[in-house]
Design a protein around this motif. Structure first.
Motif, PDB file in Angstrom:
ATOM      1  N   ALA A   1       0.811  -1.212   0.000  1.00 20.68           N
ATOM      2  CA  ALA A   1       0.000   0.000   0.000  1.00 20.68           C
ATOM      3  C   ALA A   1       0.845   1.263   0.000  1.00 20.68           C
ATOM      4  N   PHE A   2       2.122   1.169   0.380  1.00 18.65           N
ATOM      5  CA  PHE A   2       2.992   2.348   0.457  1.00 18.65           C
ATOM      6  C   PHE A   2       4.219   2.210  -0.448  1.00 18.65           C
ATOM      7  N   THR A   3       4.177   1.293  -1.394  1.00 18.55           N
ATOM      8  CA  THR A   3       5.316   1.017  -2.261  1.00 18.55           C
ATOM      9  C   THR A   3       5.004   1.448  -3.682  1.00 18.55           C
ATOM     10  N   SER A   4       5.938   2.126  -4.323  1.00 15.23           N
ATOM     11  CA  SER A   4       5.741   2.637  -5.676  1.00 15.23           C
ATOM     12  C   SER A   4       5.615   1.488  -6.672  1.00 15.23           C
ATOM     13  N   PRO A   5       4.972   1.738  -7.819  1.00 15.52           N
ATOM     14  CA  PRO A   5       4.797   0.655  -8.803  1.00 15.52           C
ATOM     15  C   PRO A   5       6.116   0.130  -9.343  1.00 15.52           C
ATOM     16  N   GLU A   6       7.087   1.014  -9.549  1.00 19.05           N
ATOM     17  CA  GLU A   6       8.358   0.532 -10.097  1.00 19.05           C
ATOM     18  C   GLU A   6       9.077  -0.397  -9.125  1.00 19.05           C
ATOM     19  N   ARG A   7       8.925  -0.141  -7.826  1.00 14.04           N
ATOM     20  CA  ARG A   7       9.588  -1.013  -6.863  1.00 14.04           C
ATOM     21  C   ARG A   7       8.867  -2.346  -6.734  1.00 14.04           C
ATOM     22  N   ILE A   8       7.542  -2.318  -6.804  1.00 13.84           N
ATOM     23  CA  ILE A   8       6.785  -3.572  -6.795  1.00 13.84           C
ATOM     24  C   ILE A   8       7.181  -4.433  -7.984  1.00 13.84           C
ATOM     25  N   CYS A   9       7.515  -3.771  -9.096  1.00 17.37           N
ATOM     26  CA  CYS A   9       7.896  -4.498 -10.309  1.00 17.37           C
ATOM     27  C   CYS A   9       9.366  -4.923 -10.299  1.00 17.37           C
TER      28      CYS A   9
ATOM     29  N   HIS B   1      -6.356   6.143   2.999  1.00 18.64           N
ATOM     30  CA  HIS B   1      -5.330   5.894   1.988  1.00 18.64           C
ATOM     31  C   HIS B   1      -5.875   6.358   0.638  1.00 18.64           C
ATOM     32  N   PRO B   2      -5.065   6.982  -0.201  1.00 17.64           N
ATOM     33  CA  PRO B   2      -5.590   7.554  -1.455  1.00 17.64           C
ATOM     34  C   PRO B   2      -6.171   6.520  -2.415  1.00 17.64           C
ATOM     35  N   PHE B   3      -5.719   5.257  -2.308  1.00 17.09           N
ATOM     36  CA  PHE B   3      -6.224   4.208  -3.203  1.00 17.09           C
ATOM     37  C   PHE B   3      -6.819   3.042  -2.410  1.00 17.09           C
ATOM     38  N   ASN B   4      -7.402   3.357  -1.249  1.00 21.37           N
ATOM     39  CA  ASN B   4      -8.051   2.333  -0.418  1.00 21.37           C
ATOM     40  C   ASN B   4      -7.127   1.154  -0.123  1.00 21.37           C
ATOM     41  N   ARG B   5      -5.856   1.488   0.091  1.00 18.88           N
ATOM     42  CA  ARG B   5      -4.821   0.520   0.461  1.00 18.88           C
ATOM     43  C   ARG B   5      -4.530  -0.494  -0.644  1.00 18.88           C
ATOM     44  N   MET B   6      -4.951  -0.201  -1.866  1.00 19.53           N
ATOM     45  CA  MET B   6      -4.540  -1.037  -2.995  1.00 19.53           C
ATOM     46  C   MET B   6      -3.074  -0.793  -3.289  1.00 19.53           C
ATOM     47  N   SER B   7      -2.436  -1.781  -3.884  1.00 20.02           N
ATOM     48  CA  SER B   7      -1.072  -1.563  -4.334  1.00 20.02           C
ATOM     49  C   SER B   7      -1.075  -0.588  -5.494  1.00 20.02           C
TER      50      SER B   7
END
Length: 399
Positions: free
Chosen positions: A293-301, A326-332
């Protein structure tokens, strides 16, 4: 109340802890049932036990084993009352995490020096990790990273040591609660002046770390602490990474942020692994467990940590503190990007400041502010513009 009377006597040093317990047990044996719940009794006895540990920590180490704090045996797991390095008496468990347990401890040297506050916080590695070379490297790297960052909004780390097979970090002991606890338990915090101060404190501490080339890499409510005096401190640079660069911006120490003339756009993204990603001599790594929920998309990838990764987490935290959600309801970030979600408006902020927060939450890392200093400068400038515009509008309305 019997328990309260006994506790008062112990706290005033009029009777010893053992005598208080004996008196209470005698009263129970004679049928004098206490007129209070058992939970209160447990709390009272726990307070008696803590008082005993603190008194024993002040005594000479040559006292009898029946009274002195227990010393650690080689393979014995640490527990309350144990003595580490003939100096630290474990007093209370403050928290547990995936990597270790944090204790409050009495520092006997502080007592000898007459310090008004004898406590420190000790972070001990969990049993299986304590014998892994990469975990020990992680602990040492966390200590070095934190010691480089002497700042009022970053927890102070004093030292890294070990007692036999038990490595630990010695940190300052803080009074207060984690941001996670405050968000769940204090209905008056979200959107308050305390929340705005916490946002600024977070930006200031993170800007200082970013100026020194250190990305936190695990920003989340559990790693932020709100002290009793209202100051926010950043905890646990345990998976921090160093961003190397040949260029450094001028630094404005009045607000702990890089000057706006040099926002850090040219800082390279070359990563030297830090603690939790510390490479071992045999090429192994400590496994990093991210908080999606607090990790950027590039790091998840699969990308390594960067300053802009921290900025994405910062945007999420600003929403939590100012809006309670959370801005995206705790979605990644990856799922939110696939669903084409946009962050909700922050009604407590003007358009200029909101724009800065929205950019921090961009799924395109190149659109985010380069570092926390750039974010803080843009956010502060935007807030000032918003105040000026609202003032001008009020004046116009009154004409």
């Amino acid at each position: 109340m019997l328990a309260q009377c006994l506790q008062d006597l112990v706290n005033s040093h009029r009777i010893p802890y053992k005598l208080a317990v004996d008196l209470f047990d005698t009263a129970l044996a004679e049928g004098a049932a206490p007129p209070f719940p058992a939970a209160d009794l447990d709390a009272a006895l726990a307070a008696f036990h803590g008082a005993r540990l603190r008194r024993h920590a002040r005594t000479d180490t040559r006292m009898s084993d029946s009274l002195a704090p227990a010393r650690m045996h080689a393979q014995e797991p640490p527990t309350i009352g144990h003595l580490l390095r003939d100096r630290f008496v474990l007093d209370t468990v403050l928290g547990r995490g995936g990597m270790g347990t944090v204790y409050r401890a009495v520092d006997r040297r502080r007592l000898e020096a007459g310090a008004p506050q004898p406590y420190v916080a000790l972070k001990l590695l969990n049993g299986p990790l304590a014998n892994r070379p990469e975990a020990l490297a992680a602990l040492g790297a966390e200590t070095r990273s934190a010691q480089e960052l002497a700042h009022p909004n970053i927890v102070t780390v004093h030292d890294c040591d070990r007692d036999g097979p038990h490595p630990f970090i010695v940190m300052e002991w803080l009074r207060g609660s984690s941001l996670k606890t405050v968000l769940h338990g204090d209905a008056d915090f979200v959107g308050s002046q305390r929340a705005y101060r916490a946002v600024v404190d977070l930006c200031a501490g993170l800007a200082y770390a970013h100026y020194h080339g250190v990305a936190h890499a695990d920003l989340k409510p559990g790693n932020l602490f709100l002290c009793e005096n209202g100051r926010l401190k950043i905890l646990d640079f345990g998976i921090s990474s160093k961003v190397l660069s040949d260029q450094r911006e001028p630094f404005d120490r009045s607000n702990f942020a890089p000057n706006k003339e040099s926002p850090g756009e040219n800082r390279s993204a070359q990563i030297r692994p830090g603690s939790m990603k510390a490479a071992t001599e045999d090429g192994g790594d400590v496994v990093v467990v991210l908080t999606p929920a607090f990790t950027s998309p590039e790091r998840i990838c699969g990308r390594g940590p960067s300053l802009r990764d921290d900025i994405y987490a910062l945007g999420c935290l600003v929403h939590l503190m100012l809006n309670g959600r959370h801005p995206f309801n705790r979605m990644s970030a990856v799922e939110a990007r696939e669903r084409r979600l946009v962050p909700p408006a922050l009604p407590s902020l003007g358009a200029s400041a909101r724009r800065v927060v929205d950019l921090a939450l961009s799924f395109d890392e190149n659109l985010r502010p380069a570092d926390a200093g750039a974010f803080l400068d843009a956010f502060s400038s935007g807030a000032r513009r918003d105040v000026l515009q609202r003032t001008e509008q009020r004046l116009t309305d009154h004409r």
